[in-house]
Enzyme design. Sequence first.
Site, mmCIF file in Angstrom:
data_model
loop_
_atom_site.group_PDB
_atom_site.id
_atom_site.type_symbol
_atom_site.label_atom_id
_atom_site.label_comp_id
_atom_site.label_asym_id
_atom_site.label_seq_id
_atom_site.Cartn_x
_atom_site.Cartn_y
_atom_site.Cartn_z
ATOM 1 N N LYS A 137 0.894 -1.178 0.000
ATOM 2 C CA LYS A 137 0.000 0.000 0.000
ATOM 3 C C LYS A 137 0.919 1.211 0.000
ATOM 4 C CE LYS A 137 -1.895 3.057 1.671
ATOM 5 N NZ LYS A 137 -1.652 4.430 1.154
ATOM 6 N N GLU A 177 9.405 1.948 10.820
ATOM 7 C CA GLU A 177 10.474 2.941 10.649
ATOM 8 C C GLU A 177 9.791 4.288 10.562
ATOM 9 O OE1 GLU A 177 13.424 2.386 11.215
ATOM 10 O OE2 GLU A 177 13.413 0.213 11.070
ATOM 11 N N CYS A 227 14.058 11.071 6.313
ATOM 12 C CA CYS A 227 13.971 10.761 7.749
ATOM 13 C C CYS A 227 15.351 10.915 8.396
ATOM 14 C CB CYS A 227 13.438 9.356 7.958
ATOM 15 S SG CYS A 227 14.410 8.118 7.098
ATOM 16 N N GLU A 233 9.668 16.906 14.320
ATOM 17 C CA GLU A 233 10.138 16.701 12.947
ATOM 18 C C GLU A 233 9.414 17.693 12.039
ATOM 19 O OE1 GLU A 233 8.802 13.184 10.745
ATOM 20 O OE2 GLU A 233 10.903 12.798 10.273
#
Length: 479
Positions: free
Chosen positions: A175, A250, A284, A380
């Site tokens: 997906k 992750e 990331c 973030e």
Amino acid sequence: MTSLPKQALHYIGGEWSGDPSVPRHDPANGTTVVAVSPAGDEADIDSAIAAAEAAQGEWAALPAPTRGEVIQLAADHIAADRDSIAEDMTREEGKLLTEALGEVQRTIDVLRFFAGEGQRSRGDLLASSSPDTELRVTRHPVGVAGLITPWNFPMAIPAWKAAPALVAGNTVVLKPAALTPMSANHLARAFAAAGAAPGVFNVVHGDGPSPGHALATDARVGAVSFTGSTEVGWKIHENVSGRRGRVQLEMGGKNATVIRPTADLNYAAQAIAQSSFGLTGQACTATSRVICPADMMDDLLDLLVGHARAISPGSGLDPSSSMGPVVSATQAQKVRGAIDAAVADGAEVVCGGSTDDGTTFVSPTVLNGVNASSAAAQKEIFGPVVALLRADGLDEAIDLADNVRYGLVASIFTKRIDEAMEFSHRVQTGVVKVNRPTTGLDLNVPFGGVKDSSSATFREQGTTATDFYTWTKTTYLGW
Ligand code: NAD
């Protein structure tokens, strides 16, 4: 000349299906439709899982080197088509064409690496405490692997999850992120062209939580591997572990680069600029905090601002651009909002800033005087923004580096081996770099983080990536 939008379709049980009605607008101009894809739902996920389940036994019965050959052929198909695949990636994700070509190459390399694992697939033979007995430990596929992936590495991440799953004898339902359907479509095309049997590799497109949720909560899916935001990741963790499935996450990062007095500042500033502004800061592993002694701060700022001002944001397809747009208008607003919040919290914008010119282009932004507990130092941002913080001693720098919920990558610039060793032992991250940018990782080593960056279980990439997709069986062989 305007090119027609590319069409992505579901790939389920070896058939292309779905009504490609969801438009993806070019992140560089917000108006041109670059791709269309179907809005997959629970029923599509259900069909894909059924197809994957039906195909798994035969796929697992193939010798591992044969499975590896299929993966190798998929890599060859991507390599033959790399330029047009990279162009589609740039159109839908926004990254520079050179960055997209790098990601396509990474995809090819990852597939080739795990294709080779088919040849190297092995178990253990151990001594038994009983006479005339041997202990064999063999690995077996989990069954159907569900992969849920983000938009920022739209081909490499699906590939580095799918390849170890497949070589270990699992079948896959992917997906992908709704913003980047073509990259997943190209991966499906490569597996189809490589002769993977129907149902071995399936893709269901779709936006929002529901298709991913359906995949994560289905008991037929033995292992769910997710890369994306921390908030979504922990929800998936609850859903999968609640049904006693296996889950790998992750997630986000707030990666720090620490500068020490012996650092080569020119080199460090170049590395920071590369890892803070490369890929438009949408990695990331991007450096989003720099921790520097007070008496080096002015020199570092001068150098860093020099690099930032030399960057010219523009369309990823334009060879004169040196940074692409932010992936979407919504994401650009979030990045600008984070810069405004930093200023409200007392930070100074040294270059760049939140000026809204109605585009998705955000200039490389350097924030100085950032308070360690403010959002700019804690959250973030996922855009081309770096926050500078002060710390004179190594202890203080390590404490600051660790003073966030994340723990993905940290780097230190120093010529002192004792500082490098102490930092690498103490800092709470899954990856540590000494005199290297936080971004850029080899594919043959384990990758993952600690705290809110990763689930505390299995690592991706490297030879141990297949551990997540397999379970061990111990057999006593007596005679
Ligand atoms: P996201 O969490 O919004 O979406 C990721 C995927 O999850 C998408 O496919 C999405 O459709 C799906 N999804 C959304 N809600 C869901 C739900 N409730 N259940 C199941 N699936 C659901 O992330 P994003 O915006 O696509 O990607 C950016 C994030 O990814 C950043 O936080 C970045 O740090 C992270 N990221 C981490 C790594 C890593 O290796 N640690 C690598 C790349 C990106």
